[in-house]
Design a protein around this motif. Structure first.
Motif, PDB file in Angstrom:
ATOM      1  N   GLN A 185      45.062  33.817  39.414  1.00  0.00           N
ATOM      2  CA  GLN A 185      44.171  32.707  39.102  1.00  0.00           C
ATOM      3  C   GLN A 185      42.964  33.132  38.278  1.00  0.00           C
ATOM      4  O   GLN A 185      42.269  32.282  37.735  1.00  0.00           O
ATOM      5  N   LYS A 186      42.738  34.433  38.150  1.00  0.00           N
ATOM      6  CA  LYS A 186      41.619  34.898  37.350  1.00  0.00           C
ATOM      7  C   LYS A 186      41.841  34.516  35.895  1.00  0.00           C
ATOM      8  O   LYS A 186      42.942  34.600  35.368  1.00  0.00           O
ATOM      9  N   VAL A 187      40.790  34.099  35.267  1.00  0.00           N
ATOM     10  CA  VAL A 187      40.869  33.676  33.877  1.00  0.00           C
ATOM     11  C   VAL A 187      40.365  34.808  32.987  1.00  0.00           C
ATOM     12  O   VAL A 187      39.378  35.461  33.295  1.00  0.00           O
ATOM     13  N   LYS A 188      41.086  35.017  31.908  1.00  0.00           N
ATOM     14  CA  LYS A 188      40.741  36.092  30.974  1.00  0.00           C
ATOM     15  C   LYS A 188      40.702  35.515  29.559  1.00  0.00           C
ATOM     16  O   LYS A 188      41.495  34.651  29.208  1.00  0.00           O
ATOM     17  N   GLN A 189      39.776  36.000  28.765  1.00  0.00           N
ATOM     18  CA  GLN A 189      39.687  35.610  27.358  1.00  0.00           C
ATOM     19  C   GLN A 189      40.736  36.410  26.597  1.00  0.00           C
ATOM     20  O   GLN A 189      40.764  37.627  26.663  1.00  0.00           O
ATOM     21  N   VAL A 190      41.617  35.716  25.876  1.00  0.00           N
ATOM     22  CA  VAL A 190      42.680  36.392  25.143  1.00  0.00           C
ATOM     23  C   VAL A 190      42.719  35.847  23.713  1.00  0.00           C
ATOM     24  O   VAL A 190      42.428  34.685  23.473  1.00  0.00           O
ATOM     25  N   LYS A 191      43.036  36.739  22.767  1.00  0.00           N
ATOM     26  CA  LYS A 191      43.017  36.398  21.344  1.00  0.00           C
ATOM     27  C   LYS A 191      44.448  36.289  20.815  1.00  0.00           C
ATOM     28  O   LYS A 191      45.280  37.161  21.072  1.00  0.00           O
ATOM     29  N   CYS A 192      44.723  35.239  20.068  1.00  0.00           N
ATOM     30  CA  CYS A 192      46.047  35.015  19.486  1.00  0.00           C
ATOM     31  C   CYS A 192      46.343  36.113  18.462  1.00  0.00           C
ATOM     32  O   CYS A 192      45.505  36.424  17.614  1.00  0.00           O
ATOM     33  N   ASP A 193      47.529  36.694  18.535  1.00  0.00           N
ATOM     34  CA  ASP A 193      47.916  37.765  17.616  1.00  0.00           C
ATOM     35  C   ASP A 193      48.221  37.259  16.215  1.00  0.00           C
ATOM     36  O   ASP A 193      48.318  38.054  15.285  1.00  0.00           O
ATOM     37  N   CYS A 194      48.364  35.951  16.052  1.00  0.00           N
ATOM     38  CA  CYS A 194      48.625  35.397  14.707  1.00  0.00           C
ATOM     39  C   CYS A 194      47.352  34.888  14.058  1.00  0.00           C
ATOM     40  O   CYS A 194      46.943  35.385  13.023  1.00  0.00           O
ATOM     41  N   CYS A 195      46.734  33.886  14.667  1.00  0.00           N
ATOM     42  CA  CYS A 195      45.611  33.217  14.004  1.00  0.00           C
ATOM     43  C   CYS A 195      44.242  33.745  14.417  1.00  0.00           C
ATOM     44  O   CYS A 195      43.257  33.500  13.746  1.00  0.00           O
ATOM     45  N   ILE A 248      49.395  34.480  30.552  1.00  0.00           N
ATOM     46  CA  ILE A 248      49.377  35.470  29.468  1.00  0.00           C
ATOM     47  C   ILE A 248      50.650  36.316  29.503  1.00  0.00           C
ATOM     48  O   ILE A 248      51.291  36.534  28.470  1.00  0.00           O
ATOM     49  N   GLU A 249      51.040  36.761  30.667  1.00  0.00           N
ATOM     50  CA  GLU A 249      52.247  37.582  30.794  1.00  0.00           C
ATOM     51  C   GLU A 249      53.497  36.795  30.426  1.00  0.00           C
ATOM     52  O   GLU A 249      54.399  37.322  29.768  1.00  0.00           O
ATOM     53  N   GLU A 250      53.568  35.525  30.832  1.00  0.00           N
ATOM     54  CA  GLU A 250      54.728  34.697  30.506  1.00  0.00           C
ATOM     55  C   GLU A 250      54.866  34.516  28.992  1.00  0.00           C
ATOM     56  O   GLU A 250      55.964  34.601  28.439  1.00  0.00           O
ATOM     57  N   VAL A 251      53.756  34.268  28.318  1.00  0.00           N
ATOM     58  CA  VAL A 251      53.795  34.077  26.871  1.00  0.00           C
ATOM     59  C   VAL A 251      54.196  35.375  26.182  1.00  0.00           C
ATOM     60  O   VAL A 251      55.013  35.376  25.255  1.00  0.00           O
TER      61      VAL A 251
END
Length: 151
Positions: free
Chosen positions: A33-43, A54-57
């Motif tokens: 349930q912890k929220v993490k800031q993640v950056k898209c590898d494309c845009c 994040i892991e599922e994606v």
């Protein structure tokens, strides 16, 4: 040792094990349930997501994390082109190239991008015109509007 103390020891151990499992499950749920800031590898857009999401994606897209919009584009690209013709990595590379081009022009200088777009439209428009229209007008004067001029 009598049976009663043996049962009590067994009961205490089983309760301790259950409590440890319950605590471990609660910790894992908290981690998910912890929220993490993640950056898209494309845009390059950043989003806040749970670790589980994040892991599922990343599992779906060859270890790369994609925002929702980029994921849709890559999925659609793979759907339109058969997997043997275009793999996931090729679709990711293709979309990443588009995003990099967009980020280097439109985001940096929107006016320049607008100018380039208008130039492309004008170029396409001139290429689509028929050759007869570009050589001159078909309309010609047969009689002058001014009576003094004879044509």
């Amino acid at each position: 040792m009598n049976k009663r103390s043996l049962r009590k020891a067994y009961s205490d151990v089983s309760l301790e094990i259950k409590r440890n499992f319950r605590e471990k499950d609660e910790q894992e749920q908290e981690e998910e349930q912890k929220v993490k800031q993640v950056k898209c590898d494309c845009c390059g857009i950043e989003e806040e997501c749970t670790m589980k999401y994040i892991e599922e994606v990343k599992e779906l897209y060859s270890g790369k994390w994609l925002c929702g919009l980029c994921a849709e584009v890559v999925t659609e690209r793979c759907r339109k082109h058969p997997p043997e013709a275009l793999g996931m990595q090729e679709a990711l590379d293709w979309h990443k190239g588009i995003c990099e081009a967009f980020n280097s022009t439109t985001r940096v200088n929107p006016k320049l991008d607008f100018t380039q777009s208008m130039r492309k439209i004008a170029k396409r428009s001139s290429q689509n015109r028929s050759p007869n229209l570009s050589t001159g007008s078909k309309i010609s004067r047969s009689i002058s509007c001014d009576p003094r001029l004879k044509g």
